[in-house]
Scaffold this active site. Structure first.
Site, short mmCIF file in Angstrom:
data_model
loop_
_atom_site.label_atom_id
_atom_site.label_comp_id
_atom_site.label_asym_id
_atom_site.label_seq_id
_atom_site.Cartn_x
_atom_site.Cartn_y
_atom_site.Cartn_z
N ARG A 6 0.81 -1.21 0.00
CA ARG A 6 0.00 0.00 0.00
C ARG A 6 0.84 1.26 0.00
NH1 ARG A 6 -2.76 -2.07 5.31
NH2 ARG A 6 -0.55 -2.22 5.70
N THR A 7 1.80 1.31 0.93
CA THR A 7 2.56 2.55 1.06
C THR A 7 3.31 2.81 -0.22
OG1 THR A 7 2.78 2.09 3.37
CG2 THR A 7 4.21 3.77 2.46
N GLN A 8 3.15 4.02 -0.74
CA GLN A 8 3.79 4.35 -1.99
C GLN A 8 4.65 5.58 -1.81
OE1 GLN A 8 1.17 6.17 -4.68
NE2 GLN A 8 -0.57 6.11 -3.32
N HIS A 109 -3.56 3.86 4.92
CA HIS A 109 -2.12 3.78 4.66
C HIS A 109 -1.82 3.73 3.16
CE1 HIS A 109 0.47 3.47 8.23
NE2 HIS A 109 -0.69 3.37 8.81
N PHE B 21 5.90 6.70 4.51
CA PHE B 21 4.76 7.57 4.77
C PHE B 21 4.38 7.53 6.24
CE2 PHE B 21 0.07 7.75 5.17
CZ PHE B 21 -0.09 9.09 4.90
#
Lengths: 231, 230
Positions: A6-8, A109, B21
């Site tokens: 998910r995290t990009q 996320h 992130f």
């Protein structure tokens, strides 16, 4: 179990967007560069868009995420106009939508990697609106807004020119201060380019300028080693 | 070759290649609430910050809720906004289900439950709830981000909480004082203003404006005072 994918991170990115209030409405500015890391990859990408007849948006950060957001906005605008109920989406509503969208994605996320400036007519009652949204869902309104490097370099210049003068600043003055800020950013921000656009919302509607080049001064460089001088 | 090896190892700084992130950010700000016998004052500054930048000079984080209570939020602004939307929805559902407003005591417990339900991905918000209880007495509840809460007479949280709380202990709780001045609304308002003007001098995340909600039997009065903008 599948590994988390998910995290990009941002890939093709746009740099600062500036926005100010002035006497007749809202003005935004951005350059037209889409960088691929430190490579100046695409030099004529337009990052200021019109949303309906009363709102403009400027985006920095990932360009493909912004194109996706543009697509979502087009969809809700069509849905809204199909209802034919006499209502329309003003800047305040677009800002609220973007705020919830960005917050929802950050909570999964899987953020949309952008900072956006939303300007336009506030709502059905009139008035002007200038707001900000980012990838964490942070939102605020202010008479001057700057994203990215602009927050450090342009924001102080904009605040000095605009704060307390929102109702007297003329269109010419507003355009000059934005152009001056874009020039300073071009001199100092390595991910910027000397080709800019300025977008306006006022009583006569929305106008987004064609991309144009900034006038820059490099005569000083002639005597400096590394720029022009060879000894 | 020797030079290269030495140069390579002489640099202690590890540069992260990937920027992960983070869903959280701290937007700073200070909130305060003081309960009197028949009133309550809830206040907060209106500056929104991120790092060393000021995002906005007027981004209010103290909210008047539909049941007549006032909620002051601090920490991550976006989480605060979301939390207030959640609470407002639950207050509306309560009205439809029970045909009355939720009491401040019930809201206090509900807020704790809402916060704890996100124990594993918390709302990064320090809440202070103020209002009047069923007997019309001032009530203040303060929370940590995961819902631990306590009923208090006065509280200050946020970026200048550690500067103001001992001042309130002294001026509202009269610790180490022989004379105890009566706690009037006028005095509480003055102490609140003094606390914020002083905190503004020392805390970079506090400033621009002070917004105060004065809750009495007669309703809620909202006032704004300018703070230093530097």
């Amino acid at each position: 179990m599948e590994p988390a994918t998910r995290t990009q991170n941002p890939v093709v990115t746009g740099t600062s967007v500036l926005g100010i209030k002035y006497k007749d409405g809202i003005m935004l500015a951005a350059d037209t560069l889409a960088s691929y890391g430190s490579l100046a990859r695409f030099r004529d990408v337009e990052r200021l868009i019109k949303v309906g007849n009363t709102t403009i948006i400027g985006a920095s950060g990932d360009i493909s995420d912004f194109q996706y957001i543009t697509h979502l906005l087009e969809k809700i605008l069509i849905k809204e106009s199909n209802t034919e109920d006499g209502h329309q989406l003003y800047a305040r509503h677009i800002h609220e939508y973007l705020g919830r969208l960005m917050y929802g994605r950050r909570s999964k996320h899987n953020p949309l990697w952008n900072s956006m400036v939303v300007g336009g007519i506030r709502d059905g009652e009139g008035g002007t609106f200038l707001g900000f949204v980012d990838l964490q869902g942070t939102t605020y309104e202010a008479p001057t807004i700057a994203t990215g490097y602009g927050a450090y370099i342009a924001q102080p210049i904009l605040r000095k020119a605009v704060e307390g003068r929102e109702d007297t600043l003329t269109e010419e003055e507003a355009e000059k201060v934005l152009e001056d800020c874009m020039r300073v950013l071009f001199y100092r921000d390595a991910r910027s380019i000397n080709k800019i656009q300025i977008a306006k919302v006022n009583a006569s509607g929305i106008s987004i300028s064609d991309p144009r080049f900034l006038d820059t001064e490099w005569a000083f460089a002639e005597g400096i080693r590394g720029y022009g001088a060879t000894d | 070759m020797q030079m290269y090896e030495e140069q390579k190892s002489s640099c202690p700084v590890k540069v992260p290649v990937e920027c992960r992130f983070s869903p959280y950010t701290d937007n700073g700000g200070t909130t305060l609430a003081i309960a009197g016998d028949d009133f309550c004052v809830i206040a907060g500054d209106t500056r929104q910050s991120e790092g060393y930048s000021i995002n906005s000079r007027y981004a209010p984080k103290v909210y008047q809720l539909s049941n007549g209570s006032v909620l002051a939020t601090g920490g991550m602004y976006a989480d605060g906004v979301t939390l207030v939307k959640m609470i407002e929805q639950r207050l509306e559902w309560y009205r439809h289900a029970h045909d009355k407003q939720m009491s401040s005591g019930a809201l206090a417990q509900m807020l704790s439950t809402i916060l704890y339900h996100k124990r594993m991905f918390p709302y990064y918000v320090w809440n202070t709830l103020g209002g009047l209880d069923e007997d019309g007495k001032g009530a203040v509840y303060s929370y940590d981000p995961v819902g631990s809460y306590e009923k208090q007479k006065w509280n200050c949280s946020g970026s200048a909480g550690h500067l103001i709380q001992p001042f309130l202990d002294n001026q509202i709780g009269f610790t180490h004082q022989k004379e105890k001045a009566p706690l009037t609304l006028e005095r509480v308002v003055q102490v609140t203003k003094d606390a914020f003007t002083s905190a503004t001098e020392r805390d970079i995340y506090t400033g621009d404006n002070l917004e105060m909600f004065l809750v009495t039997q007669n309703g809620i009065e909202k006032t704004r005072v300018e703070l230093k903008k530097d």
